[in-house]
Design a protein around this motif. Structure first.
Motif, mmCIF file in Angstrom:
data_model
loop_
_atom_site.group_PDB
_atom_site.id
_atom_site.type_symbol
_atom_site.label_atom_id
_atom_site.label_comp_id
_atom_site.label_asym_id
_atom_site.label_seq_id
_atom_site.Cartn_x
_atom_site.Cartn_y
_atom_site.Cartn_z
ATOM 1 N N VAL A 214 1.007 -1.129 -0.219
ATOM 2 C CA VAL A 214 -0.021 0.495 -0.321
ATOM 3 C C VAL A 214 1.111 1.311 -0.204
ATOM 4 C CG1 VAL A 214 -1.909 1.338 1.197
ATOM 5 C CG2 VAL A 214 -2.254 -1.601 1.209
ATOM 6 N N VAL A 215 1.164 2.302 -0.805
ATOM 7 C CA VAL A 215 1.610 3.760 -1.211
ATOM 8 C C VAL A 215 0.425 5.081 -0.878
ATOM 9 C CG1 VAL A 215 3.236 2.873 -2.454
ATOM 10 C CG2 VAL A 215 1.041 4.161 -3.325
ATOM 11 N N GLY A 216 -0.705 4.362 -0.998
ATOM 12 C CA GLY A 216 -1.098 5.486 -0.846
ATOM 13 C C GLY A 216 -3.376 5.290 -1.206
ATOM 14 N N GLY A 217 -4.078 6.503 -1.254
ATOM 15 C CA GLY A 217 -5.081 6.433 -2.146
ATOM 16 C C GLY A 217 -5.748 7.394 -2.822
ATOM 17 N N ILE A 218 -7.090 7.208 -3.089
ATOM 18 C CA ILE A 218 -7.996 7.976 -3.621
ATOM 19 C C ILE A 218 -9.108 8.201 -2.632
ATOM 20 C CG2 ILE A 218 -8.705 9.265 -4.885
ATOM 21 C CD1 ILE A 218 -6.937 7.911 -7.074
ATOM 22 N N ILE B 187 -7.482 2.161 -2.645
ATOM 23 C CA ILE B 187 -6.722 2.519 -2.464
ATOM 24 C C ILE B 187 -5.722 2.402 -3.517
ATOM 25 C CG2 ILE B 187 -4.903 1.437 -0.750
ATOM 26 C CD1 ILE B 187 -7.017 2.678 0.833
ATOM 27 N N ILE B 188 -4.621 2.875 -2.966
ATOM 28 C CA ILE B 188 -3.074 3.088 -4.678
ATOM 29 C C ILE B 188 -2.472 1.387 -3.476
ATOM 30 C CG2 ILE B 188 -1.437 3.428 -5.998
ATOM 31 C CD1 ILE B 188 -3.379 5.813 -5.400
ATOM 32 N N HIS C 271 -9.163 14.250 -3.152
ATOM 33 C CA HIS C 271 -8.137 14.247 -2.379
ATOM 34 C C HIS C 271 -7.860 12.981 -2.466
ATOM 35 C CE1 HIS C 271 -6.246 14.651 1.419
ATOM 36 N NE2 HIS C 271 -7.187 13.188 1.738
ATOM 37 N N VAL C 272 -6.528 13.612 -2.375
ATOM 38 C CA VAL C 272 -5.452 11.927 -2.913
ATOM 39 C C VAL C 272 -4.439 11.912 -1.884
ATOM 40 C CG1 VAL C 272 -3.339 10.785 -4.407
ATOM 41 C CG2 VAL C 272 -5.244 12.283 -4.905
ATOM 42 N N TYR C 273 -4.622 10.699 -0.485
ATOM 43 C CA TYR C 273 -3.541 11.029 0.081
ATOM 44 C C TYR C 273 -2.497 9.917 0.580
ATOM 45 C CZ TYR C 273 -7.613 7.115 1.253
ATOM 46 O OH TYR C 273 -8.349 6.342 0.794
ATOM 47 N N GLY C 274 -1.324 9.832 1.265
ATOM 48 C CA GLY C 274 -0.432 8.776 1.275
ATOM 49 C C GLY C 274 -0.640 7.694 2.013
#
Length: 212
Positions: free
Chosen positions: A117-121, A133-134, A181-184
């Motif tokens: 997992v590296v982040g998400g939208i 989740i990205i 909103h993109v998060y880490g």
């Protein structure tokens, strides 16, 4: 590679029978059930009752997901996930979605893989939280060193945002989707933990019944 359990001669349900986490793995490694590929212009989705992958609908547009697209087992988006999304009171009531980048082409769905997992939208669809989740394929030769969303080229996230902002579009009709909103990594792990808590709040009794 996967959690060691007693042999079960019946195929396990991808949502309830698999695990989100892997024994002795770092907290940012999760198991992923893949529903769709970057080449798919038909939307496939897990049938929650049977556990089979079914055709949900042919995509109306030429849009296709820019990454492997599936969900994290034993997660559910309900009250806890909604609390992490300002301005909404409900989530979409599905397993937590995840998009996985891989340098090598994976040419079939209905598989399980490990991803970091590296982040998400933070997607809001019709007023409901629907986070994406990205992640990157564990051990990937190109993306394998990525630890956070900043380690990916910005275009990778932009393409995901564009896909989710447009894949439900119908000419002449308005859609209410926000993907701003993109998060880490750290926030993504908190969203996953919230989705795991929602799962156990709503479906934990299934596993308690099996133990009894």
């Amino acid at each position: 590679m996967y959690r060691n359990e007693k042999f079960n001669r019946w195929r396990r349900h991808p949502w309830h029978g698999l695990h989100a986490r892997i024994d002795d793995a770092p907290e940012d490694i999760v198991q992923v059930y893949v529903e769709m590929l970057p080449t798919d212009v038909v939307k496939y989705e897990l049938d929650k009752s049977s556990g089979f992958l079914v055709v949900d609908r042919p995509q109306r547009t030429t849009s296709s997901p820019p990454a492997l697209y599936g969900f994290i087992p034993r997660t559910y988006c309900a009250e806890e996930v909604a609390r992490r999304c300002p301005g909404v009171t409900e989530a979409d009531g599905d397993p937590l979605d995840i998009c996985v980048y891989s340098e090598r082409h994976i040419n079939r769905a209905d598989i399980v893989l490990n991803a970091r997992v590296v982040g998400g939208i933070q997607m809001i669809d019709g007023g409901e939280a629907d986070d994406k989740i990205i992640a990157i394929l564990e051990g990937d030769n190109i993306w394998g060193d990525a630890q956070d969303i900043a380690d990916l080229p910005p275009i990778k996230v932009e393409r995901l945002q564009h896909y989710f902002a447009t894949y439900k579009m119908v000419p002449g009709k308005e859609i209410d989707i926000k993907v701003d909103h993109v998060y880490g990594r750290e926030e993504a792990l908190k969203v996953i933990a919230a989705a795991e808590k929602d799962y156990w709040n709503h479906y934990g009794e299934l596993h308690e019944q099996q133990r009894s």
